[in-house]
Design a protein around this motif. Sequence first.
Motif, mmCIF file in Angstrom:
data_model
loop_
_atom_site.group_PDB
_atom_site.id
_atom_site.type_symbol
_atom_site.label_atom_id
_atom_site.label_comp_id
_atom_site.label_asym_id
_atom_site.label_seq_id
_atom_site.Cartn_x
_atom_site.Cartn_y
_atom_site.Cartn_z
ATOM 1 N N UNK A 128 0.774 -1.400 -0.040
ATOM 2 C CA UNK A 128 -0.116 0.037 0.089
ATOM 3 C C UNK A 128 0.867 1.482 0.019
ATOM 4 N N UNK A 129 1.893 1.305 0.830
ATOM 5 C CA UNK A 129 2.853 2.505 0.778
ATOM 6 C C UNK A 129 3.339 2.699 -0.477
ATOM 7 N N UNK A 173 0.653 4.064 -2.708
ATOM 8 C CA UNK A 173 0.180 5.388 -2.438
ATOM 9 C C UNK A 173 1.239 6.520 -2.930
ATOM 10 N N UNK A 174 2.611 6.084 -2.881
ATOM 11 C CA UNK A 174 3.646 6.809 -3.345
ATOM 12 C C UNK A 174 3.626 7.006 -4.981
ATOM 13 N N UNK A 194 1.054 6.531 -6.731
ATOM 14 C CA UNK A 194 -0.041 7.694 -7.213
ATOM 15 C C UNK A 194 0.371 8.838 -7.063
ATOM 16 N N UNK A 195 0.867 9.311 -5.934
ATOM 17 C CA UNK A 195 1.326 10.526 -5.686
ATOM 18 C C UNK A 195 2.146 11.417 -6.958
#
Lengths: 188, 279
Positions: A147-148, A151-152, A154-155
Amino acid sequence: MNNLTILVVDDDPVIRRLLEQRLAKENYSVLLANDGSEAEKILKGSHIDVVLTDLMMPGTISGMEVIDMAKNLNRNIEVILITAHSSIDTAVEAMKKGAVDYLEKPINFTELFLRLEKIATMRAILRSAEDLRQAMDVTETNASGTIQHLELTVRDLQQKIDTIESILRDDATDSDSRIGEALNILLN
Amino acid sequence: MLKIAAEELKIIAQYIHEISGISLDQSKSYLFETRLGSIAEELGCTSYRALYDKARRDPAKKIERQIIDAISTNETLFFRDTSPFELLKHKIFPDIIDARAPRSPHTKSNIRIWSSASSTGQELYSIAMTLDELLGAQIKNFNFQLLGTDISDNVVKQASYGKYNKFEIERGLSRQTLQKYFTLFGDSWKVKDQLRGMVNFRKFNLMHPFTGLGKFDIIFCRNVAIYFTLEDRKKLFNKIADSLADDGYLIIGSTESLTGICSRFVPKRHLRAIFYQKK
């Protein structure tokens, strides 16, 4: 079936023998001690789940002290106290010290086995809770890594999109070089 | 155990959502039965519909509270996941302390920290211990406010009391930390006054408006939004963004994500941990 290891502490050889036979018949592993100091040696040297101890014993270590000793060595050891004549005060004191239960002589074996089964069930539940927690931990650690990363990613992609958008909207530059610049960012 | 009928599932699930925001999977009837069965039986209800009617008619909302206590998941431990607490120690606290350093020796800045689903208090006490370890006597140079809230009365009560049994204590606390911040209390351990004095707990429903809470510098919102619908998660993190200082920090659960939920936050990485700040 029963995988509890029980230490019987009693100065009376007849009671020791009786407990040993009856417990072994129920498939418990049994160790014997004839007084407190022998109990101490066994507690220090072997894995014990339950201590069944007489209250009144000759020697320097009483049944009450056996409770302390066992609990200090390992909080998870359960102690059942056996006494000739019970009194509420003794029972309360034993419970305060961490004894899980209290039986009167002559020993009612049905009662004793019920209590041991209760301890075994409780241990199995605790063990399964611990297993579940560990499984959850492993799952969580794996999932959190994934997930980390997502998440990064996608950012970073969002930032790229934002930059490309502002380049493409910039009227000050001609459209060919805007597209060229945007493609550059996109392909890098 | 009292069995739940198919037509009752929908009514009960809607009711639970309404009172708590918790969205239960209606295909898992055992979840409803194991958690609510004993309340129904205790109240002499012969069906879940009867329990629902009774709860609706209860003006003191005692049954509603019982249902919330039963339905909410209180799984927590001291220093859960460890990485958020490393993050506090090495990044967030030093940054916040720097940013809020008093301008004159006579003033004290407020630094407000919120554990928004504090359960039995382990998270907030872990934050307080981290803070105390890091700052020591310097802690007095700031006006720290540590607030823990939870929807369940029972866990708020336990958190306030600060008493933990040996199973709770064994999870996450080192011997040294235990000795420093807890005292043996019968067969349990009790938080020492010094640590207890740093924190406050109260009941709060995250589904309700955040009026009166004020702004926070650090918000922990871990492993609670996972029980909400996507729509409710969006609303929740939007309210959290409103309640967070512009340079504040948000920490969510290690397996949670804000992608597609709230675009007002941007994720940042420090060491092995992720935190969120407002854009």
